[in-house]
Scaffold this active site. Structure first.
Site, mmCIF file in Angstrom:
data_model
loop_
_atom_site.group_PDB
_atom_site.id
_atom_site.type_symbol
_atom_site.label_atom_id
_atom_site.label_comp_id
_atom_site.label_asym_id
_atom_site.label_seq_id
_atom_site.Cartn_x
_atom_site.Cartn_y
_atom_site.Cartn_z
ATOM 1 N N CYS A 96 4.306 4.950 -9.532
ATOM 2 C CA CYS A 96 4.597 4.072 -10.672
ATOM 3 C C CYS A 96 6.081 3.717 -10.690
ATOM 4 O O CYS A 96 6.934 4.498 -10.262
ATOM 5 C CB CYS A 96 4.223 4.747 -11.990
ATOM 6 S SG CYS A 96 2.448 4.992 -12.203
ATOM 7 N N SER A 376 -7.609 -6.230 15.051
ATOM 8 C CA SER A 376 -8.085 -5.768 13.748
ATOM 9 C C SER A 376 -7.346 -6.450 12.609
ATOM 10 O O SER A 376 -7.841 -6.481 11.480
ATOM 11 C CB SER A 376 -7.931 -4.248 13.638
ATOM 12 O OG SER A 376 -6.634 -3.844 14.036
#
Length: 682
Positions: A96, A376
């Protein structure tokens, strides 16, 4: 290497199992029949409605009113607030922008879960309180753990103006995931984080668990080995291209040698050949050593030849073939039948083949059906763009990786359940209708797997869901569906995960570290699940430490190896499961531990053939006599077969060139489109 003890380095078993104290007061969990939720039967279905209603703001576009209400929530309801003396690192919510803490308990009087939290940011404190007050005393632990966090998407829409910042959106999801993790700790008796990990600081490496210790052993290499390597490379004018999945010992020495010999490059397979060309063109390298499996050295050889550097020698690291289960699957008769089916099934067909295949595979494929290679990281865009350019009149056949094929299908199915607007964010020329059409014309080969990525199965995914709910989740596109869905879910919810190539994974980790550096908190811990081959840890450590040092940051980055407990086994273990081609147990660098098929070791046995001893042997032969016939045994495979009078190298390079055009111009080449249409008319 320092291995200090402290809050980040607890006593651990062979797989890094750590036990923590959980809950506040005395957490109680009763293993009895769930009680009726206090919120009633409609509680879970209407979560987003309840949360938004709790804000009490009628106009969700009124940013000022929303912010004011969140700030009010943060300073009210003290029963949901953690006191200062309980704000420990173990209760921190990771990732956060501000510091947030969450804890929970199950009370004896109601057997329901109750939460408390705190943040040093007024807005985060309000979001924390919003979740705590709406879940506390409402659900049993089982019921809470069964909740899918997708309801938070509706909440973020309702709080749109307030959560316009990606940090705040991420924070809301992270708080909820930490709540899930705390509840699971209660249910499981306090045992969490069972996987080994490596904690990275700007000056230190702290391995936790035997597997992590083995990975960390060679991250600070013996300087004499580095000096010997640099001297030999300079003497032989040799460049080195190596894959991320190399053994940590080799990567540690190579990374250190780069300071004195710049013609060393470690990357995913796509870039290796390009860097070899640069070494020949700009660095004057006369020899290139390729540390990878055989299709990588073949690709380097073919690319050098195509660019006119036929006189540059290319060497592998073994006289025998260095195989790959995925590449070998594409050389089977069954795969040829799959290609023949593609050639005759429809008028317009395109074969999208994974770059991690041999030149023979690419040549045979191109001879049967128009073929383009992919990686990928670009496979989804390759498929979407080709379908768009052919106006939806295209059938796509992907191979040989069955997991990647299934994951592509899963992504297309999920897109069908969104909106035209969401689809266009992925590709501007598509909508739900065109995606449904593409999905009906998409096929994938179902019998090819990567030995390593096959080990990231349901058991590993379940452990991550339960014990690492608030960690960032990364996954290679080749992992099985369970792990893929986990990372896909994380990437869609608060930008907490990534799916893609090894480079995509590295870039994601560095991006999150850069964000944390900007937060400039006194302390911050980021935790990442490394959902790919563990050899990548060397590049991760070097890049992360450089970022932390440049920023003077106190951020700590924990890389978790999702390895089952049965992956760390004795080298003399009886009845050990057999690995393909006689590789029963792959010894680890320390402690005699190895890797089992059952538990998974996140380590490729074929890549480990590329040892430091093998590299030094090839270099010694070049120093003694570069015309020594034995060196020819280390050259890439030279296919004698031909197709329509052309060599495998000539035909097999065509799909690679198609991909290079797509990479540069973001569209299919005219030659490829013409080939699809011409063969469609035959």
């Amino acid at each position: 290497m320092s291995q200090r003890l402290g809050p980040l380095s607890r006593s651990s078993g062979s797989c890094g199992r750590r036990k923590r104290r959980t809950g506040f007061v005395s957490a109680v969990y009763k293993a009895e029949a769930p009680v009726e939720e206090a919120g009633g039967t409609g509680f879970v279905e209407n979560l987003h409605v309840e949360l938004i209603a709790d804000l009490g703001v009628k106009d969700d576009s009124d940013t000022g009113a929303l912010l004011k209400r969140l700030i009010e929530l943060g300073s009210s309801s003290p029963e949901f607030v953690l006191p200062q003396h309980e704000l420990t690192e173990e209760k921190r919510v990771p990732g956060c922008a501000s510091r947030v803490w969450i804890d929970c308990e199950v009370r004896e009087e109601d057997s329901l879960v109750h939460f408390r939290g705190y943040s040093d940011s007024a807005i985060s404190k309000g979001m924390c309180n919003l979740l705590c007050r709406n879940f506390s005393g409402k659900l049993t632990p089982e019921s809470f753990l069964s909740i899918d966090e997708s309801f938070l998407k509706e909440v973020t829409r309702g709080l749109g103006p307030v959560l316009s910042s990606s940090h705040r959106r991420h924070g809301l999801f992270s708080i909820f995931d930490s709540m899930r993790k705390r509840v699971h700790q209660l249910v499981s008796g306090g045992i969490d984080e069972p996987f080994p990990s490596l904690v990275i600081t700007k000056e230190d490496l702290i391995p936790q668990g035997k597997y992590a210790e083995s990975q960390a052993t060679y991250l600070k290499p013996d300087q004499s080995k580095v000096d010997d390597l640099v001297r030999s490379l300079k003497e032989t004018k040799c460049g080195v291209v190596a894959h991320f999945y190399m053994d940590p010992e080799v990567q540690g020495v190579l990374a250190a040698a780069q300071k004195d010999w710049p013609h060393i490059h470690i990357s995913d397979s796509l870039v290796m050949a390009d860097r070899a060309v640069d070494m020949a063109a700009e660095g004057g390298c006369e020899n290139i050593c390729v540390l990878g499996v055989d299709f990588m050295s073949e690709n380097v050889r073919a690319t050098l030849d195509h660019q006119g550097y036929n006189d540059v020698n290319v060497y592998r690291m073994d006289v025998d073939l260095i195989g790959c289960t995925l590449a070998e699957a594409a050389e089977s008769e069954r795969y040829e039948r799959y290609l023949e089916e593609a050639a005759r099934a429809t008028e317009n067909a395109l074969h999208v083949v994974y770059i991690n295949t041999s030149l023979k595979t690419k040549a045979v494929a191109q001879s049967k059906v128009p073929t383009i290679t992919c990686t990928s990281s670009n496979v989804v865009q390759t498929i979407l763009q080709s379908s768009s350019q052919l106006d939806g009149d295209l059938s796509v056949f992907y191979g040989p990786d069955a997991y990647m094929g299934a994951n592509i299908k899963e992504m297309l199915e999920q897109l069908c359940g969104t909106s035209d607007e969401e689809v266009r964010k992925i590709h501007k020329d598509h909508d739900i209708s065109s995606i449904k059409n593409l999905l009906s014309r998409f096929r994938y080969y179902q019998d090819g797997i990567c030995l390593v990525h096959d080990m990231f199965g349901s058991e590993v995914a379940q452990t991550i869901r339960e014990s690492y709910a608030d960690a960032f989740c990364t996954a290679h596109f080749e992992v099985p569906g369970e792990m893929f869905k986990l990372a896909l879910h994380a990437s869609h919810n608060g930008d907490r995960g990534v799916i893609g190539s090894t480079k995509n994974i590295l870039d994601f980790i560095l991006g999150k570290v850069a964000e944390a550096n900007e937060h400039n908190l006194e302390s911050e811990r980021l935790q990442f699940i490394l959902g790919t081959e563990s050899g990548m840890i060397t590049s991760v450590v070097n890049a992360v430490q450089e970022s932390l040092r440049e920023a003077g940051s106190n951020v700590e980055v924990e890389i978790v190896f999702p390895v089952n407990s049965s992956a760390i086994t004795s080298a003399s273990q009886a009845n050990a499961p057999a690995m393909p081609f006689g590789l029963d147990i792959v010894p680890g660098p320390a402690g005699g531990e190895g890797c089992s098929m059952e538990g998974g070791c996140a380590s490729c046995p074929y890549m480990k053939i590329n040892s430091l001893d093998a590299l030094m042997f090839v270099l010694s032969k070049l120093e003694e006599d570069d015309s020594d016939p034995i060196l020819q045994d280390y050259a890439p495979r030279n296919y004698e077969e031909s197709i329509d009078g052309k060599s495998f190298a000539q035909v097999g390079t065509v799909p690679i060139l198609h991909m290079r055009h797509f990479t540069q111009h973001k569209c299919m080449s005219d030659d490829l489109v013409a080939d699809i249409k011409a063969r469609g008319l035959q």
